[in-house]
Structures are given as C-alpha cells and as structure tokens.
Design a protein around this motif. Structure first.
Motif, short mmCIF file in Angstrom:
data_model
loop_
_atom_site.label_atom_id
_atom_site.label_comp_id
_atom_site.label_asym_id
_atom_site.label_seq_id
_atom_site.Cartn_x
_atom_site.Cartn_y
_atom_site.Cartn_z
N LEU A 587 2.85 32.05 54.20
CA LEU A 587 3.17 33.03 52.89
C LEU A 587 2.43 34.38 52.89
O LEU A 587 1.11 34.09 53.14
CB LEU A 587 3.07 32.36 52.22
CG LEU A 587 3.09 32.68 50.18
CD1 LEU A 587 4.68 33.27 50.06
CD2 LEU A 587 2.99 32.13 48.80
N LEU A 588 3.63 35.19 53.01
CA LEU A 588 2.54 36.86 53.72
C LEU A 588 2.58 37.98 52.21
O LEU A 588 3.71 37.67 51.33
CB LEU A 588 2.40 37.72 54.64
CG LEU A 588 2.12 38.84 54.68
CD1 LEU A 588 0.66 38.67 55.31
CD2 LEU A 588 3.07 39.30 56.30
N GLY A 589 1.53 38.21 51.70
CA GLY A 589 1.75 38.95 50.20
C GLY A 589 0.71 39.61 49.75
O GLY A 589 -0.31 39.55 50.73
N GLY A 590 0.91 40.78 48.84
CA GLY A 590 0.30 41.46 48.45
C GLY A 590 -0.89 41.12 47.32
O GLY A 590 -2.10 41.74 46.52
N GLU A 591 -0.08 39.85 46.83
CA GLU A 591 -1.29 39.23 45.13
C GLU A 591 -2.08 38.27 46.11
O GLU A 591 -2.68 38.19 47.05
CB GLU A 591 -0.20 38.71 45.05
CG GLU A 591 1.25 38.37 44.04
CD GLU A 591 2.18 39.03 45.03
OE1 GLU A 591 1.86 38.96 46.56
OE2 GLU A 591 3.19 40.09 44.78
N PRO A 614 0.88 46.78 52.10
CA PRO A 614 2.23 46.58 53.10
C PRO A 614 1.69 47.46 55.01
O PRO A 614 2.58 47.05 55.74
CB PRO A 614 2.99 47.79 52.39
CG PRO A 614 2.88 47.22 50.55
CD PRO A 614 0.85 47.07 51.06
N ALA A 615 0.93 48.54 54.80
CA ALA A 615 0.61 49.37 55.64
C ALA A 615 -0.28 48.30 56.60
O ALA A 615 -0.10 47.92 57.71
CB ALA A 615 -0.94 50.33 55.60
N GLU A 616 -0.94 46.91 56.88
CA GLU A 616 -1.24 45.79 57.14
C GLU A 616 -0.48 44.82 57.64
O GLU A 616 -1.22 44.22 58.30
CB GLU A 616 -2.88 45.41 56.37
CG GLU A 616 -3.54 46.64 55.74
CD GLU A 616 -4.88 46.22 54.76
OE1 GLU A 616 -4.78 45.03 54.72
OE2 GLU A 616 -5.76 46.81 54.52
N ARG A 617 0.45 44.81 57.22
CA ARG A 617 1.35 43.76 57.26
C ARG A 617 1.38 43.07 59.05
O ARG A 617 1.47 42.04 59.48
CB ARG A 617 2.01 43.01 56.23
CG ARG A 617 1.80 42.85 54.77
CD ARG A 617 3.12 42.96 54.00
NE ARG A 617 2.26 43.06 52.84
CZ ARG A 617 3.48 42.81 51.72
NH1 ARG A 617 4.87 43.00 51.42
NH2 ARG A 617 2.98 43.12 50.27
N GLY A 618 2.00 44.41 59.64
CA GLY A 618 2.57 44.05 60.65
C GLY A 618 0.97 44.00 61.65
O GLY A 618 1.08 42.76 62.85
N ALA A 619 0.06 44.15 61.10
CA ALA A 619 -1.07 43.97 62.75
C ALA A 619 -1.52 42.12 62.22
O ALA A 619 -1.86 41.48 62.33
CB ALA A 619 -2.52 44.21 61.82
N GLU A 620 -0.90 41.58 59.90
CA GLU A 620 -1.49 40.29 59.81
C GLU A 620 -0.70 39.57 60.75
O GLU A 620 -1.20 38.41 61.72
CB GLU A 620 -1.12 40.58 58.81
CG GLU A 620 -1.39 39.28 57.78
CD GLU A 620 -3.09 39.09 58.48
OE1 GLU A 620 -3.78 37.82 58.22
OE2 GLU A 620 -4.07 39.67 58.06
N VAL A 621 0.49 40.15 61.14
CA VAL A 621 1.73 39.28 61.69
C VAL A 621 1.24 39.20 63.65
O VAL A 621 1.23 38.39 63.95
CB VAL A 621 3.46 40.07 61.87
CG1 VAL A 621 4.33 39.60 62.47
CG2 VAL A 621 3.84 39.39 60.31
N GLY A 642 7.27 47.14 58.72
CA GLY A 642 6.15 46.75 59.30
C GLY A 642 6.01 45.50 60.00
O GLY A 642 5.36 45.12 61.04
N ALA A 643 6.10 44.36 58.80
CA ALA A 643 6.43 42.81 58.84
C ALA A 643 7.43 42.41 59.90
O ALA A 643 7.47 42.30 60.94
CB ALA A 643 5.96 41.94 58.09
N LEU A 644 8.78 43.60 60.40
CA LEU A 644 9.84 42.61 61.01
C LEU A 644 9.03 43.58 61.86
O LEU A 644 9.58 43.18 63.50
CB LEU A 644 11.09 43.00 59.98
CG LEU A 644 11.25 42.69 59.21
CD1 LEU A 644 12.56 43.16 57.95
CD2 LEU A 644 11.81 41.18 59.20
#
Length: 739
Positions: A587-591, A614-621, A642-644
C-alpha cells in the motif's frame, strides 16, 4: 469475413473481372454478375480456393448448393457508404445514475460466428489412417496373410498422415510440420527398405512405422479438438469487431472499414452502434457497454477513451481514432499470427524453438547410439526417427500455447488488454504489486467527520479558513472541505497569495492579514508551526483510518479537520486475488503512517509505504525493485503517473482504447478487482503452461533414454508421445473447468 461494404461490391468501370483460373468463373458464383474480388462484399474459402460474392443471398445460395452450413441467421449486409442525415448535434447526457453502474439489462449479445466445418471425408481419412496403423501389430492373427498385409497397411497410415499434414491448415502456435512429417516419413522409409532387403528386423520396423503414423494422427486430432473452442472464440470476436465505422463529411455520414482509418481521424458513433476502432472521445456524451461481453455500463464523455467493441446504448459520441485494424487493443494479441499471445509469448515461443531445433539433435544422438551398437542401416535410420518422435512432442508446444490463449480470452472477457505478448509474460512474473491508496483502494471521495478548534475559534471559522485556502486545489481532501462549506452555508474566507505545496497543503494570507497554513503535519513542520499539543488526538483519529488537516492562523494552530474516506467496493477481493497468486501487495499513499496502517490492516496488507509525496513515488517503486523483484503498480494514469512510469508492469485503470504509451496493461473498467485479475490470470497461465511442459516431456524423455540405451523397442517412442499428449490434454481440460 468481408472487409468491404455490399454497396461497393459492383464492378467499377475499367476494372477487369476475376479470371476463371482464380475460381470465380468471371463473376459471382451465386448470380454470375461481374465482380471485382477486391470490392467483393462477401468471401468464403472452400477446398483451398477463394470464392467471392456480391451479396449475402448469393453466398447463402452457394452454401446450400455445396451442402455447407447456411449463414442465414447472420446479417452481413451493411448500409450504403454515404447516407444523408440531419445535421449532427451533441447534447448532454440525460439524467441517470452515476458514470459507472451495473447494467440494468444484459449487454447486446454477440452473434455466433460461422466456423468452417471440416468435411466428413477428413474424419474418414483420419479413422482409416489410425485403423491401418493399429492393425499392423495385430495382423499376426491373420497368419500367412500378415506378410502381405503389413506393408500396405503401414503405407496407408502414412498416406493418411501426409494428407492431413499437407492439406489441413497449420496453426501458427504449432511447431513446423516437418517435426512430425520427417520422422514418420523416415520410419516408413526405413520399414520399406527393411522389407526390400529382407532385413531380419523388418516386422519390428513395420510396426514402428505404422504405430508412429497412427499416433501422430491421433495427436493431431486431439490437439485440434482441444483448441476448437479457442478458434471459435477468436472468430466470434473478430466477426463482432468487423463493423463499419462512420466519419462525417458536412452533414453526411461516410462509411469505412475499420482497417481503412488511420490514427487521428474523427469518427461518429450513434445510439445502438458498436465502436469499430479504439478512440478518444472529443465531443458528446453517451452511456456505453465498455467492451465486448461486459456486464456493466459506463458514461463516456470528452477526454475519455473507448475501445473497439464498446456499444453505445444512448447518446452520441464524436471521437478521434487512436488504433484501427489489427492494432486495436481487442485484436492485437488475438488474430494476427505474428503477434498472437500463444505465438509471441516468450514461453510458447521458447518451447516451440526447443522442439524444432532439438528434434534433429535428438535424432542424431539416438542414430549414433544405434550405429555404435552395430545396427543395420535401416535400424539406424529408424532409431534416429524414433529419437525425433520421442523428443518432438507437438502437444508440448500446442498445449502450452493453449493455456496462454485461454488466459488471454479470460482477460478480454474482463476488459483487460496487454501492450504485447511480452507484457503478458512480464505480468506473470510479478511478485510485488503496489496499490496507490487514494482512488485505487479508497473511493477518493472523503467526507469531513469532525472539526475541532483549538482555543476560542469556532468550527465555522476553521471551515471557512480551510475552504478559502483549498478553493483552487483539486485534491480530494480539498474538494471535501469546499463541498462541506457549501453544504453548511459557510462562506470561504478570502485567502490571498495561496501557494500549493505538492502533496503537503496550501499556504497563503487570510482576509485579516495573518498567515494561513492548511495541510498535513509535514507542511506544519516546514512552516515551523507546532502541533505537538494535538498528538494524542491526531493519533486517535489516524488509528481509525482518518486523515487529518491542520489549520494554522498566524503562527499558532487554530484547529484540525478529520476526514474519512471509504474503501472501494472489491478492494479486499482484489488484495485476496493478489495473495492467492503469491503476489505481495504493498500500500503506497500520502497519508500518515497510522492512517495507512489502519487501511492496510482492513485490507490484509502488511507492507505499507506511508507519507510518500506524489513526486517521490517513482523513486519508492524503483526502490522496491532493487532486490530483483518484478514490481507492478496498479493505479490511474492521471493521478499515479509517476509510480506507473517507474513500474516493471504498469496496470492503468480506466484507459482501454487510449494510446498505450508506457502502460503494460490497460483495464477498461475502474474496478480494482479487474486490475488484480490482470496480474493473477497470467500467473495462473504460466504455472499451467509449465506443468503442461513437464507432463508432455516426461514420457518422451523416458522413451528417448530407453531407445538410446537399447532397453526398449522403437515403438515406445510414438506411444510415449501419444501418452504425453493425452495426459497434457487431460490436464488442460481439468484446468479449463470453472472452479
């Protein structure tokens, strides 16, 4: 199936009619009218020859004369290419339920295709070939007649096999016909040679040759019957999508074939019509059944994508073509031989190459072993052929391909398409699936459940400040705040110089001149505003799965707003499907961390990645894939780009029919269960394909070893191939039954 309208089937001036040697007799076989095959409205293939017809009635008459099944139940005529109509206008969607609802009635059924039925004499040839082949080992009962009967029977079995291989169409998923033809021909040749030179082993070689041909025929028939449903389903879908497409020339509708359009051309689709191409809506609004066989209805409006096969139930759409012809999402991996899922997928392709290239090697090795054992020349040739038969298991190729075809058809039935065959196989290798919280497992429609002021401030004042700051934001939480203020009759504060901090909140100046900050804990810390006094209460709210917005006026915290977002229908089922396929959900979220943990616990997700902007989700993936994992991301292109983009397998929801871009998988619906199926179905298909390879290969390998070491008769090879084929077909049949 025709690709041209009946109204254009007449011979144009200056164009020659079809010559008799092409099987047309100079015109339509039904009525004899002059006919250009390029513009023929209908076509049929009989005995390897094309027959062109000017209209449906001619084709039906010809079918009946030839004793073939009639197509009277299928309407193949089309409207004229140009029809005057009233000017096209686009209105708004009539009042109705939300944009995605369950259909009140089942979708319009598709027509059953007319599939060419093999003539009965084909079946008779197969029966004769198998009977002759099996009689050769049994003719000892005939006594002296056996000496005469064996060779003719063996030759009859070989002729029956040669007719089947030479005249029946070859499926692209099968290995090259020579894999079957050469070993059986070599075995028959070795048997004839042995008879001619009176080799002492001629009886054994004749039995081997006859059994090889009979077994090969049986395997061919079993494979053909196993894939019959797949062939019918492909034909049904292709036939259903072979519809006219209309463009506008002023107030006139101009009809085109689906293959004639190019990306960028505008089309018009009216009520009751099927969309013939993948397209993006540029005008109008309509309620549609979004894909062939779908059980749901959706509203499509400007900016939405529609796929070929969607049926407009009400309204009218103007759209721009994105894909046409064989590039359409529903056809791309279904019918073109080069790109078909069961032909181009790496596993099916690899098995086919292994059989085609390994068969000569196995033949050579067994032949060398027989030569080293001082066998006669005929025996060496027969042994080499036995090695080729044992290794060249056609069933391994065909049935592995069958599992991929079944899986792909199941995906299409659920509105799932893949960019190419490699994307399907890549999805089968996924071991981690990242689900974006907002809008994927959560509804994305939060509601305010509590407003708690700090100090003397009133709840209405807190809501007014928050609504004033969030007026220009498109974040779901912002929309919830503005909506709550409107419903409660609270006027938003006149906030000036509002500055958005992506994923954090809004900072600006309130109407009284004080600094105003509305957002999460991270923004408060960045703006040096203390929130420690609320830690206990905020922790309690977050443990209930609620998000918290802080509202600060000046340099002090003025209050907090708690929002609750519900789980999307099917979220738990989607996670369970991933777990059943041995894919770890993340589960990936900004909460906040506690909020994400609560949501994860409700969904049985242990691995959560909270407070990710949101800007960091690509790096997290990308970090998740560093350990060699194949990471899939399930989300929406608009909000999770970004994540996709960083995923090994990107599963884009709600975009079927659009230009695929970087997305490996596109799901027509907005249902997260379908997105989970897009990963689970390939996993199951890969596992079944691997099991089929083992089941088909084990008998052949054992026979190969027995023949190579001289501990078994040559007839073991074809019998092993037959046993392997029967076993793998039984496995495929069992796997294909509904759970």
């Amino acid at each position: 199936m025709s690709n041209a309208s009946e109204t254009t089937a007449q011979l144009t001036p200056g164009m020659e009619s079809v010559p008799p040697e092409q099987g047309q007799g100079g015109g339509c076989p039904g009525c004899g009218a002059p006919l250009d095959p390029i513009r023929a409205g209908h076509v049929a293939i009989f005995e390897g020859r094309f027959h062109y017809f000017c209209k449906s009635a001619c084709k039906q008459s010809f079918l009946r004369e030839q004793g073939r099944p009639s197509e009277d139940d299928v309407e193949t005529q089309r409207p004229p290419p140009v029809v005057a109509e009233e000017p096209v206008t686009f209105g708004s969607e009539p009042d109705g339920p939300p944009s995605r609802v369950r259909a009140k009635r089942p979708p319009v059924p598709l027509e059953d295709p007319i599939v060419e039925i093999a003539p009965r004499w084909w079946n008779a040839i197969d029966v004769v070939g198998v009977a002759c082949g099996t009689l050769v080992p049994a003719v000892e009962l005939l006594g002296a007649v056996a000496e005469i009967a064996r060779l003719p029977l063996a030759l009859a079995a070989w002729i029956a096999l040669a007719l089947r291989l030479g005249l029946r169409p070859r499926d692209a998923a099968d290995p090259h016909p020579l894999v079957v033809a050469l070993p059986t021909t070599g075995a028959t040749g070795a048997a004839c040679w042995a008879v001619a030179i009176h080799d002492p082993h001629e009886v054994g070689l004749l039995v081997f040759a006859a059994v090889s041909c009979a077994s090969a025929i049986v395997v061919e028939v079993l494979v053909e019957r196993a894939r019959a449903r797949i062939v019918r389903e492909r034909a049904r879908i292709e036939r259903a999508l072979d519809v006219p497409v209309h463009t506008l020339a002023g107030d006139l509708r101009v009809e085109h074939d689906t293959g004639d359009l190019k990306p960028g051309e505008a089309i018009i689709v009216d009520e009751g019509e099927l969309v013939g191409v993948d397209a993006t809506v540029v005008g109008g609004e309509a309620r549609v059944v979004p894909w062939l066989g779908a059980a749901i209805e959706q509203v499509r409006r400007e900016g939405d994508a529609v796929s070929a096969g969607a049926r407009v139930l009400s309204g009218r759409l103007r759209a721009t073509t994105t894909w046409a012809g064989s590039d359409r999402a529903w056809i791309r991996l279904l019918t073109p031989s080069a790109t078909r899922i069961d032909v181009a997928s790496p596993t099916a392709h690899g098995v086919r190459l292994t059989v085609e290239r390994g068969t000569p090697v196995a033949a050579a090795l067994v032949g060398v072993a027989a030569f080293a054992a001082n066998s006669t020349a005929a025996e060496v040739l027969a042994a080499a052929c036995a090695g080729a038969i044992a290794f060249g298991a056609k069933a391994a190729c065909s049935l592995v391909a069958l599992h991929y075809s079944r899986a792909h058809l199941e995906c299409l039935a659920n509105g799932i398409t893949y960019r190419d065959a490699r994307a399907f196989e890549r999805a089968a290798s996924t071991d981690i699936a990242v689900l974006s919280a907002r809008g994927t497992v959560l509804r994305g429609e939060p509601e305010i459940v509590a407003i708690e002021p700090m100090g003397a401030a009133e709840p209405e004042r807190i809501l007014s400040l928050a609504a004033g700051a969030e007026t220009t934001s498109v974040d779901p939480n912002a929309s919830a705040v503005v909506r709550a203020a409107r419903m409660r009759g609270v006027r938003p504060d006149h906030v000036r110089n509002a500055t958005a901090h992506a994923g954090l909140g809004i900072a600006g100046v309130a109407s009284n001149g004080d600094r105003l900050v509305v957002g999460g804990r991270g923004l408060m810390l960045e703006q040096k505003i203390g929130v420690a006094v609320t830690d206990a209460r905020v922790g309690e709210l977050e443990s209930q799965g609620r998000s918290v917005l802080f509202v600060a006026l000046g340099d002090r915290l003025a209050g907090i707003i708690a929002l609750q977002d519900g789980l999307r229908p099917g979220s738990r089922a989607a996670v369970q499907r991933l777990l059943d396929a041995h894919i770890e959900p993340v589960l990936l979220g900004g909460e906040a961390r506690e909020t994400c943990k609560t949501i994860g616990h409700a969904l049985d997700i242990d691995h959560v990645r909270p407070e990710v902007l949101p800007a960091e989700r690509g790096a997290e993936v990308r970090a998740l894939s560093e350990g060699g994992n194949v990471v899939a991301v399930i989300g929406h292109p608009a909000s999770d780009d970004g994540a996709l983009g960083a995923a090994d397998v990107a599963v884009a929801m709600g975009g079927a029919g659009s230009t695929p871009g970087e997305w490996s998988v596109v799901v027509a619906s907005d249902d997260v269960r379908d997105a989970a199926l897009a990963l689970a179905i390939p996993h199951v298909a890969r596992d079944r394909a691997r099991a089929a390879i083992v089941i088909a290969a084990v008998p052949g390998v054992l026979a190969l070893l027995a023949i190579g070491f001289g501990v078994g008769p040559l007839a073991v090879a074809p019998l092993a191939a037959l046993v392997g084929a029967a076993a793998v077909i039984a496995h495929a049949r069992e796997a294909g039954r509904p759970a």
